[in-house]
Write an enzyme that holds these catalytic residues in place. Structure first.
Site, PDB file in Angstrom:
ATOM      1  N   SER A 116       0.840  -1.046   0.002  1.00  0.00           N
ATOM      2  CA  SER A 116       0.101  -0.094   0.071  1.00  0.00           C
ATOM      3  C   SER A 116       0.814   1.099  -0.056  1.00  0.00           C
ATOM      4  O   SER A 116       2.066   1.107   0.408  1.00  0.00           O
ATOM      5  CB  SER A 116      -0.879  -0.073   1.253  1.00  0.00           C
ATOM      6  OG  SER A 116      -1.357   1.488   1.482  1.00  0.00           O
TER       7      SER A 116
ATOM      8  N   TYR B   3      -1.190  -0.925  10.391  1.00  0.00           N
ATOM      9  CA  TYR B   3      -1.432  -1.512   8.925  1.00  0.00           C
ATOM     10  C   TYR B   3      -0.296  -0.798   7.847  1.00  0.00           C
ATOM     11  O   TYR B   3       0.442  -1.655   7.290  1.00  0.00           O
ATOM     12  CB  TYR B   3      -2.679  -0.717   8.207  1.00  0.00           C
ATOM     13  CG  TYR B   3      -2.942  -1.016   7.002  1.00  0.00           C
ATOM     14  CD1 TYR B   3      -3.584  -2.194   6.352  1.00  0.00           C
ATOM     15  CD2 TYR B   3      -2.878  -0.010   6.069  1.00  0.00           C
ATOM     16  CE1 TYR B   3      -3.921  -2.574   5.074  1.00  0.00           C
ATOM     17  CE2 TYR B   3      -2.869  -0.113   4.486  1.00  0.00           C
ATOM     18  CZ  TYR B   3      -3.458  -1.563   4.208  1.00  0.00           C
ATOM     19  OH  TYR B   3      -3.804  -1.720   2.963  1.00  0.00           O
TER      20      TYR B   3
ATOM     21  N   LYS C   8       2.711  -2.985   6.079  1.00  0.00           N
ATOM     22  CA  LYS C   8       2.664  -3.167   4.707  1.00  0.00           C
ATOM     23  C   LYS C   8       4.297  -2.426   4.319  1.00  0.00           C
ATOM     24  O   LYS C   8       4.611  -2.842   3.199  1.00  0.00           O
ATOM     25  CB  LYS C   8       1.793  -2.155   4.117  1.00  0.00           C
ATOM     26  CG  LYS C   8       0.320  -2.537   4.031  1.00  0.00           C
ATOM     27  CD  LYS C   8       0.168  -3.840   3.440  1.00  0.00           C
ATOM     28  CE  LYS C   8      -1.299  -4.292   3.046  1.00  0.00           C
ATOM     29  NZ  LYS C   8      -1.312  -5.341   2.262  1.00  0.00           N
TER      30      LYS C   8
END
Length: 305
Positions: free
Chosen positions: A162, A175, A179
């Protein structure tokens, strides 16, 4: 439901692919485009009903046993080994692995629990590591068999990352950290596996319209790692973005996956799951045989997150 892919060919004929989180959204679109271009596909997902539905949809269009479902919680110990064994037993080998499974559990650092941070590491980083470890002996044996025959055959691993892993994300440090971590894994694998003709790359998505961009509701609940997660954005976040939740009328797939205007993107809109899957397909195809250890931003020219 399998969505119509943007390209169909025989580029992947004779190859076997695993797509984690392959029942819907980007994963479902990826499983479909790989099948549409000749691959046999294992749809790995924790949701049995959705996995079976995707497999049936692919097989209806591309032929019986083009796709098969592997239903399990990937974060459970040993499951990644079972997945690789299943692909090799059911389809006779393994050539392509797409690490797509994941979800978000947002919160700012000051209010985030250890479990909340660990959950993102488990699905976005530990699972790709375990899957790579399980794939290594399979890829090595296949490369040795190719060499004995005097042939060169490329195999592929794609990590779904991401833009958050590149620049961070306010309210989702867990997150973003996971990532970012998977990019280090990707680059290391690219170096370790180059001699086996395995390319390892990542896509870094901007805002792609999936069910994770919908308001949280009891309609979308994920069970993983012993946790029950309501999928989607919080009511406050949805309200800030002007996304209403029609509680009594679930949105259709077309509504969930439709591109939306986005002023901070050079192309002026968010991306679609088909566009996301196309980038993954390129990295899985022979068209990218000399590309490895790279991060491909797929963000429409995002200027800010």
């Amino acid at each position: 439901m399998a969505r119509k892919p943007s390209v169909e060919s025989s580029l992947l004929a004779g190859q076997v692919a695993v797509v984690t989180g392959g029942s819907r959204g980007i994963g479902g679109a990826t499983a479909t485009v790989l099948a549409a271009n000749g691959a046999k596909v294992v749809v790995a997902d924790v949701d049995k009903d959705k996995a079976d539905e995707m497999v049936s949809a692919i097989n209806d269009v591309y032929g019986p046993d083009t796709a098969a479902a592997f239903v399990a919680d990937l974060v459970a110990p040993g499951v990644c080994d079972e997945l690789v064994a299943y692909a090799c037993t059911h389809f006779g080998g393994l050539d392509i692995v797409v690490n797509n499974a994941g979800y978000a559990w947002d919160g700012r650092v000051h209010a985030m629990t250890d479990d909340q941070f660990q959950a993102m590491l488990d699905i976005h980083l530990i699972v790709p590591f375990r899957l790579a470890r399980a794939c290594a002996p399979v890829f090595r044996a296949a490369a040795q068999a190719d060499a004995a025959k005097g042939v060169v055959r490329h195999r592929k691993t794609v990590m779904v990352s991401s833009m958050a892993g590149l620049i961070g994300l306010d309210g989702a440090a867990n997150y973003a950290s996971a990532k970012a971590g998977v990019l280090g894994l990707m680059r290391s694998l690219a170096q370790e596996w180059g001699s086996m003709n395995v390319t390892v790359n990542a896509v870094a998505f901007g805002i792609i319209q999936t069910r994770f961009g919908q308001p949280q509701s009891d309609r979308e609940v994920l069970h993983t790692g012993g946790r029950e997660i309501r999928v989607g954005m919080s009511a406050k976040q949805a309200q800030r973005l002007g996304i209403a939740d029609a509680t009594d009328i679930p949105p259709t797939d077309d509504e969930v996956y439709a591109s939306r205007p986005m002023p901070l993107v050079s192309l002026g809109r968010t991306g679609t799951i088909t566009e996301a899957a196309d980038a993954i397909f390129w990295l899985c195809s022979p068209l990218s045989n000399y590309v490895t250890g790279q991060v491909i931003p797929v963000n429409g020219g995002t200027r800010s997150m």
